[in-house]
Design a protein around this motif. Sequence first.
Motif, PDB file in Angstrom:
ATOM      1  N   SER A 192       0.816  -1.215   0.000  1.00 15.39           N
ATOM      2  CA  SER A 192       0.000   0.000   0.000  1.00 15.39           C
ATOM      3  C   SER A 192       0.850   1.265   0.000  1.00 15.39           C
ATOM      4  O   SER A 192       0.366   2.343  -0.345  1.00 15.39           O
ATOM      5  CB  SER A 192      -0.944   0.010   1.206  1.00 15.39           C
ATOM      6  OG  SER A 192      -0.231   0.199   2.413  1.00 15.39           O
TER       7      SER A 192
ATOM      8  N   GLU B 126      -0.201   2.050  -9.166  1.00 14.77           N
ATOM      9  CA  GLU B 126      -1.655   2.084  -9.286  1.00 14.77           C
ATOM     10  C   GLU B 126      -2.307   1.218  -8.202  1.00 14.77           C
ATOM     11  O   GLU B 126      -3.292   1.622  -7.581  1.00 14.77           O
ATOM     12  CB  GLU B 126      -2.068   1.582 -10.673  1.00 14.77           C
ATOM     13  CG  GLU B 126      -3.568   1.655 -10.923  1.00 14.77           C
ATOM     14  CD  GLU B 126      -3.945   1.212 -12.330  1.00 14.77           C
ATOM     15  OE1 GLU B 126      -5.151   0.997 -12.565  1.00 14.77           O
ATOM     16  OE2 GLU B 126      -3.037   1.084 -13.182  1.00 14.77           O
ATOM     17  N   VAL B 127      -1.735   0.031  -7.974  1.00 14.69           N
ATOM     18  CA  VAL B 127      -2.278  -0.860  -6.946  1.00 14.69           C
ATOM     19  C   VAL B 127      -2.104  -0.240  -5.558  1.00 14.69           C
ATOM     20  O   VAL B 127      -3.017  -0.276  -4.726  1.00 14.69           O
ATOM     21  CB  VAL B 127      -1.596  -2.246  -6.997  1.00 14.69           C
ATOM     22  CG1 VAL B 127      -2.024  -3.098  -5.808  1.00 14.69           C
ATOM     23  CG2 VAL B 127      -1.946  -2.959  -8.293  1.00 14.69           C
TER      24      VAL B 127
ATOM     25  N   GLN C 142      -1.918   2.925  -4.743  1.00 18.59           N
ATOM     26  CA  GLN C 142      -2.858   4.022  -4.574  1.00 18.59           C
ATOM     27  C   GLN C 142      -4.270   3.505  -4.324  1.00 18.59           C
ATOM     28  O   GLN C 142      -5.006   4.026  -3.470  1.00 18.59           O
ATOM     29  CB  GLN C 142      -2.848   4.926  -5.813  1.00 18.59           C
ATOM     30  CG  GLN C 142      -3.766   6.151  -5.700  1.00 18.59           C
ATOM     31  CD  GLN C 142      -3.382   7.042  -4.539  1.00 18.59           C
ATOM     32  OE1 GLN C 142      -2.258   7.521  -4.467  1.00 18.59           O
ATOM     33  NE2 GLN C 142      -4.314   7.261  -3.613  1.00 18.59           N
ATOM     34  N   LYS C 143      -4.647   2.454  -5.051  1.00 18.40           N
ATOM     35  CA  LYS C 143      -5.978   1.867  -4.867  1.00 18.40           C
ATOM     36  C   LYS C 143      -6.118   1.317  -3.446  1.00 18.40           C
ATOM     37  O   LYS C 143      -7.165   1.502  -2.796  1.00 18.40           O
ATOM     38  CB  LYS C 143      -6.211   0.757  -5.883  1.00 18.40           C
ATOM     39  CG  LYS C 143      -7.616   0.172  -5.848  1.00 18.40           C
ATOM     40  CD  LYS C 143      -7.819  -0.826  -6.978  1.00 18.40           C
ATOM     41  CE  LYS C 143      -9.243  -1.368  -6.984  1.00 18.40           C
ATOM     42  NZ  LYS C 143      -9.469  -2.319  -8.103  1.00 18.40           N
ATOM     43  N   MET C 144      -5.067   0.679  -2.950  1.00 19.05           N
ATOM     44  CA  MET C 144      -5.107   0.145  -1.588  1.00 19.05           C
ATOM     45  C   MET C 144      -5.207   1.273  -0.567  1.00 19.05           C
ATOM     46  O   MET C 144      -5.952   1.163   0.414  1.00 19.05           O
ATOM     47  CB  MET C 144      -3.868  -0.711  -1.332  1.00 19.05           C
ATOM     48  CG  MET C 144      -3.836  -1.999  -2.134  1.00 19.05           C
ATOM     49  SD  MET C 144      -2.281  -2.908  -1.955  1.00 19.05           S
ATOM     50  CE  MET C 144      -2.441  -3.519  -0.262  1.00 19.05           C
ATOM     51  N   ARG C 145      -4.478   2.359  -0.771  1.00 20.20           N
ATOM     52  CA  ARG C 145      -4.545   3.492   0.160  1.00 20.20           C
ATOM     53  C   ARG C 145      -5.951   4.083   0.182  1.00 20.20           C
ATOM     54  O   ARG C 145      -6.469   4.438   1.247  1.00 20.20           O
ATOM     55  CB  ARG C 145      -3.517   4.565  -0.225  1.00 20.20           C
ATOM     56  CG  ARG C 145      -2.073   4.148   0.050  1.00 20.20           C
ATOM     57  CD  ARG C 145      -1.120   5.314  -0.037  1.00 20.20           C
ATOM     58  NE  ARG C 145      -0.999   5.846  -1.383  1.00 20.20           N
ATOM     59  CZ  ARG C 145      -0.180   5.375  -2.314  1.00 20.20           C
ATOM     60  NH1 ARG C 145       0.591   4.324  -2.047  1.00 20.20           N
ATOM     61  NH2 ARG C 145      -0.113   5.932  -3.514  1.00 20.20           N
ATOM     62  N   ASP C 146      -6.569   4.173  -0.967  1.00 23.55           N
ATOM     63  CA  ASP C 146      -7.930   4.716  -1.047  1.00 23.55           C
ATOM     64  C   ASP C 146      -8.921   3.823  -0.303  1.00 23.55           C
ATOM     65  O   ASP C 146      -9.809   4.310   0.410  1.00 23.55           O
ATOM     66  CB  ASP C 146      -8.369   4.859  -2.515  1.00 23.55           C
ATOM     67  CG  ASP C 146      -7.588   5.927  -3.266  1.00 23.55           C
ATOM     68  OD1 ASP C 146      -6.962   6.784  -2.589  1.00 23.55           O
ATOM     69  OD2 ASP C 146      -7.592   5.903  -4.509  1.00 23.55           O
ATOM     70  N   ILE C 147      -8.752   2.503  -0.474  1.00 21.60           N
ATOM     71  CA  ILE C 147      -9.652   1.553   0.197  1.00 21.60           C
ATOM     72  C   ILE C 147      -9.472   1.632   1.705  1.00 21.60           C
ATOM     73  O   ILE C 147     -10.448   1.686   2.465  1.00 21.60           O
ATOM     74  CB  ILE C 147      -9.391   0.113  -0.304  1.00 21.60           C
ATOM     75  CG1 ILE C 147      -9.800  -0.019  -1.772  1.00 21.60           C
ATOM     76  CG2 ILE C 147     -10.142  -0.906   0.554  1.00 21.60           C
ATOM     77  CD1 ILE C 147      -9.366  -1.321  -2.413  1.00 21.60           C
TER      78      ILE C 147
ATOM     79  N   SER D  85     -10.966   4.662   3.349  1.00 19.59           N
ATOM     80  CA  SER D  85     -12.430   4.616   3.449  1.00 19.59           C
ATOM     81  C   SER D  85     -12.894   3.703   4.576  1.00 19.59           C
ATOM     82  O   SER D  85     -14.092   3.632   4.872  1.00 19.59           O
ATOM     83  CB  SER D  85     -13.033   4.134   2.125  1.00 19.59           C
ATOM     84  OG  SER D  85     -12.785   2.745   1.931  1.00 19.59           O
TER      85      SER D  85
ATOM     86  N   ILE E  87      -9.513  -4.555   2.112  1.00 18.42           N
ATOM     87  CA  ILE E  87      -8.942  -4.741   0.780  1.00 18.42           C
ATOM     88  C   ILE E  87      -9.471  -6.051   0.197  1.00 18.42           C
ATOM     89  O   ILE E  87      -9.391  -7.092   0.842  1.00 18.42           O
ATOM     90  CB  ILE E  87      -7.405  -4.757   0.844  1.00 18.42           C
ATOM     91  CG1 ILE E  87      -6.889  -3.408   1.355  1.00 18.42           C
ATOM     92  CG2 ILE E  87      -6.803  -5.057  -0.525  1.00 18.42           C
ATOM     93  CD1 ILE E  87      -5.408  -3.369   1.611  1.00 18.42           C
TER      94      ILE E  87
ATOM     95  N   ILE F   9      -7.146  -8.305  -4.808  1.00 20.82           N
ATOM     96  CA  ILE F   9      -5.874  -7.607  -4.589  1.00 20.82           C
ATOM     97  C   ILE F   9      -4.986  -8.396  -3.632  1.00 20.82           C
ATOM     98  O   ILE F   9      -3.796  -8.596  -3.900  1.00 20.82           O
ATOM     99  CB  ILE F   9      -6.110  -6.184  -4.044  1.00 20.82           C
ATOM    100  CG1 ILE F   9      -6.805  -5.317  -5.097  1.00 20.82           C
ATOM    101  CG2 ILE F   9      -4.780  -5.545  -3.616  1.00 20.82           C
ATOM    102  CD1 ILE F   9      -7.116  -3.913  -4.622  1.00 20.82           C
TER     103      ILE F   9
END
Length: 222
Positions: A48, A53-54, A56-61, A64, A68, A72
């Motif tokens: 994370s 890209e992965v 950033q996606k993990m940080r966003d999840i 929130s 995860i 992923i």
Amino acid sequence: MSDSNRSHPMTVIMMGIQGSGKGTQAQLLKDRLHFEVLDAGQLLRNKSQEQSEVGQKMRDILASGSLIPNEITAPIVLDALIKLDNNADLIIDGFPRTKDNADSLEDMLLTSGRKASASVIHITLDEQAAIERLSKRKVCSACGKIFGSTDLDRCDNCGGELIKRSDSSEEATKKRIQWHWTQVNPIIEQYRTQYPFFDINGSQPVEAVYADIIHVLGLERA
């Protein structure tokens, strides 16, 4: 350290409520008996933090407050498993966390030839004790080593700064424990009939827990 009298290396799935001491026991088995440790939580935290890209996606999840998803986590764990010595004894810590994770792990163990030698260590601890332990826990900001109640400010492994984890607040801790009962505990109950399964009393001192683990695994003379 694989026993030459065993036909397959040992694979231990370490389960238990947050704060039960899974990571501590995994580290002891690594240090004393040379187990490889697949620490899923640390793998995900490292991933994370990547500028990808992965990552950033993990940080966003995570921001929130969501979990995860398996699409992923499973490839990350599988990639780490592939890179490990398949002849080494192995501890899997922090995975599976969901039913989808459990299905993916089943496939991984079958593919790697480790399923036949797999067993489950379930470290038990009551909820209030888990909350108290987690509220005092620190983690090294550099190497990720976890410390229980300690007055240390620096890691005795690498010298990094010890900090409170972002999810160690009382509210976050209770949320994680509730998630354990709803998501992880059904997997634990499933594993009772699927693998050789051992309940270990996690309220004991660390060394007593370790002694119980090596006893049920038959490793006292290892």
